[in-house]
Design an enzyme around this catalytic site. Structure first.
Site, short mmCIF file in Angstrom:
data_model
loop_
_atom_site.label_atom_id
_atom_site.label_comp_id
_atom_site.label_asym_id
_atom_site.label_seq_id
_atom_site.Cartn_x
_atom_site.Cartn_y
_atom_site.Cartn_z
CG PHE A 1 4.06 -10.19 -6.94
CD1 PHE A 1 5.09 -10.54 -6.09
CD2 PHE A 1 3.10 -9.29 -6.48
CE1 PHE A 1 5.17 -10.02 -4.81
CE2 PHE A 1 3.18 -8.76 -5.20
CZ PHE A 1 4.22 -9.13 -4.36
NE ARG B 1 -0.05 4.90 8.81
CZ ARG B 1 -0.26 3.63 9.16
NH1 ARG B 1 -0.65 3.35 10.39
NH2 ARG B 1 -0.10 2.65 8.30
CD1 TRP C 1 9.03 -3.19 -4.11
CD2 TRP C 1 9.83 -4.45 -5.79
NE1 TRP C 1 10.08 -3.94 -3.61
CE2 TRP C 1 10.59 -4.71 -4.61
CE3 TRP C 1 10.14 -5.12 -6.96
CZ2 TRP C 1 11.63 -5.63 -4.60
CZ3 TRP C 1 11.19 -6.04 -6.95
CH2 TRP C 1 11.92 -6.28 -5.78
CG PHE D 1 -3.20 -2.73 9.32
CD1 PHE D 1 -2.14 -3.52 8.88
CD2 PHE D 1 -3.13 -2.25 10.60
CE1 PHE D 1 -1.06 -3.83 9.71
CE2 PHE D 1 -2.07 -2.54 11.44
CZ PHE D 1 -1.03 -3.33 10.99
CE LYS E 1 -2.61 0.15 3.56
NZ LYS E 1 -1.65 0.84 4.44
CE LYS F 1 3.23 -3.03 7.70
NZ LYS F 1 4.02 -1.97 7.10
CB THR G 1 5.27 0.05 -2.39
OG1 THR G 1 6.05 -0.44 -1.29
CG2 THR G 1 6.10 0.00 -3.65
CB ALA H 1 -4.88 1.23 10.91
#
Length: 556
Positions: free
Chosen positions: A381, A94, A409, A301, A71, A105, A73, A273
């Site tokens: 991907f 954030r 990415w 999230f 998200k 994470k 990214t 969140a």
């Protein structure tokens, strides 16, 4: 492919003053924290208050899975892609917490060629905002215990203290502690608790405060305890507000950094969140809106958590009205929701995809309940097949959603052009009819039931007997008009992390409740959610180190 930190360390950054100048911010209007990060001055923030705001785009996602969604990214890549289209786009994100950085994470600066930088400094101490918040919280806690020790003039009930100490680290042994052991001079012996800094009320207050005076007013309203007659004791009663203001006066100012392609990024505040309201600061979002034509922001999230709180808490509180919403998903995550094991996600499986896409469907339905146009983007991907991509595209378009592939990415802003075009088209051709899910005048229980049934898909809500009493007390104390901040697992639409896809017919269990009067919401804790996370068996900290040149390794 190089690691995230290798890509970030090799990037050619502009001096932050040049990034600021691209927004019309002069050298006199920033305060440097090194060469590549700065804070915006109070005078400048006041000077732009009359600017015409740009368009506001929220980026959210399906429920997170071990397969990854990307998200942040995607948010970064979208802003870079919009700038490549000739739009003046800004970011509002954030700040990362040290808890997940050293826990499970990892960092939160994006990934690959879609990052905000300096990545290592952002993920570690940055400009000291979290340190200031932790100190302000713990100063208030120290003043409270000292007040009790010095005679307890406010008659505080030591069995009914609600302010918890905090630290920005996953430390499970601090969840429940006993303080004051030793001699009489060491304080009153009582049970105490810690939360992670990002779950503290002061973090929420800092992120929702419009300016310094609003910060002062919110800190003053903080409920820290109750007296022996059941009356509220606030931070103002403890005479703690002025000192907390002194600690927070710089932390409340938004931070400015840049993406790998020099797009300006306001990175400020970091409430989780799943246990807090999950949005960057109002001040950062406003700065991004007032200085750009399109402001991209995200909420933590899945859409059942961060987006719901953004739309039901932050926007009404700050007077914001979003223009569109991007929902991020991956084929791999949708197949995971369909029951495929993590090690098999690279294999084509249309049956599992069809089974798991109902999670995305629910989030689409939910965002539309707020009146927002929806753009779904698949973070692509290499293992995704044409058949899988085509199925998701058709599924979304059949539900009146714009659709775009994202390859940010691997390709940075270039990989975000498809998404940027889709967002630009929606902003130009579709009108937002934003409205909150519920009227804040509803009873507390009704607001929780509305979120549980309409956003999560629950059939019923079970309130523990202790929660029913607390609801009655909060309504009696005049807090019934506040919105509700739900603390719930991020991994499922339900309060059971094992229920993937789109669970239905379940009961949501509310086990505890308290008021964050300064932040301006009521917190409802569901299931087994913890406000102080623990470390996993193999923490990310095991892989982080510093080489002989002082360069950090293993940070991702």
């Amino acid at each position: 492919m190089k690691s995230d930190i290798e890509i970030a360390s090799e990037a050619k950054l502009l001096p932050i003053s040049e990034v600021a100048q691209s927004l019309g911010i002069s050298e006199d209007d920033i305060e440097h924290y090194g060469k590549y990060k700065c804070k915006i001055t109070e005078d400048y923030l006041r000077s732009i208050s009359g600017n015409k705001p740009g368009k506001l785009v929220l980026v959210t996602a399906i429920n997170p899975t071990p397969a990854g969604e990307g998200k942040t990214t995607t948010s970064i890549g979208l802003a870079m892609g919009l700038n490549r289209l000739g739009k003046k786009a800004t970011l509002a994100l954030r700040e990362p917490s040290l808890g997940p950085c050293f826990g499970l994470k990892g960092g939160a600066a994006g990934g690959g060629y879609s990052q905000v930088v300096p990545m290592d400094e952002l993920n570690l101490h940055f400009t000291g905002d979290f340190h200031a918040i932790t100190c302000a919280n713990n100063l208030c806690a120290a003043l409270l215990d000292n007040h009790i020790q010095q005679g307890n003039e406010l008659n505080i009930d030591t069995r009914n203290i609600v302010l918890k100490r905090c630290e920005d680290m996953n430390d499970r042994v601090l969840r429940n502690v006993v303080v004051g052991l030793g001699s009489k001079a060491d304080g009153y012996v009582r049970e105490d608790h810690f939360v992670i800094t990002v779950a503290s009320e002061i973090m929420a207050i800092l992120c929702l405060a419009k300016d310094l005076e609003d910060l002062r007013a919110r800190l003053s309203r903080m409920v820290v305890a109750y007296d022996t007659s059941g009356n509220i004791v606030t931070a103002a009663d403890l005479k703690a507000v002025g000192a907390m203001m002194a600690l927070l006066k710089d932390a409340i100012r938004p931070n400015l950094i840049q993406t790998l392609e020099h797009t300006p990024a306001f990175v400020h505040g970091g409430p989780f969140a799943n246990i807090a309201h999950g949005c960057n600061s109002v001040r950062a979002t406003r700065a991004a809106l007032l200085l750009g034509d399109i402001a991209i922001t995200e909420a933590g999230f899945g859409a059942d958590l961060g987006a719901e709180k953004f739309l039901d808490i932050k926007c009404p509180s700050a007077g914001l009205s979003p223009d569109a919403c991007v929902i991020v998903a991956t084929v791999r995550a949708l197949k995971y929701n369909g029951g495929v094991a993590k090690e098999d996600l690279s294999k084509e499986d249309l049956d599992a995809l069809k089974k798991g896409i109902v999670n995305l469907e629910k989030h689409i339905e939910n965002i539309k309940k707020y009146g927002l146009p929806v753009i779904v983007t698949l973070n692509r991907f290499d293992s995704d097949t044409d058949a899988e991509l085509s199925y998701v595209r058709s599924y979304c378009e059949d539900r009146d959603c714009s659709f775009a592939l994202s390859e940010v990415w691997a390709k940075g802003g270039e990989g975000g052009m498809d998404l940027a075009r889709a967002v630009a088209y929606v902003l130009e051709n579709k009108k937002s009819d934003y409205r909150p899910l519920y009227d804040s005048s509803l009873p507390i229980s009704a607001k929780i039931e509305k979120i549980a049934k309409e956003i999560y898909g629950a059939a019923n809500v079970n309130f523990a007997e202790s929660v029913k009493k607390k609801m009655a007390e909060l309504e009696k104390q005049g807090f019934s008009n506040l919105p509700v901040c739900m603390a719930k697992t991020q991994y499922s639409l339900s309060d059971d992390p094992a229920l993937l896809g789109r669970p239905e017919g379940f009961t949501l269990n509310v086990r505890d409740m308290y008021v964050s009067a300064g932040a301006g919401f009521i917190v409802a804790l569901t299931g087994n959610i913890m406000t102080m996370p623990g470390l996993p068996k193999k923490p990310a900290a095991f892989d982080i180190d510093v080489d002989e040149n002082g360069r950090i390794t293993g940070l991702f």
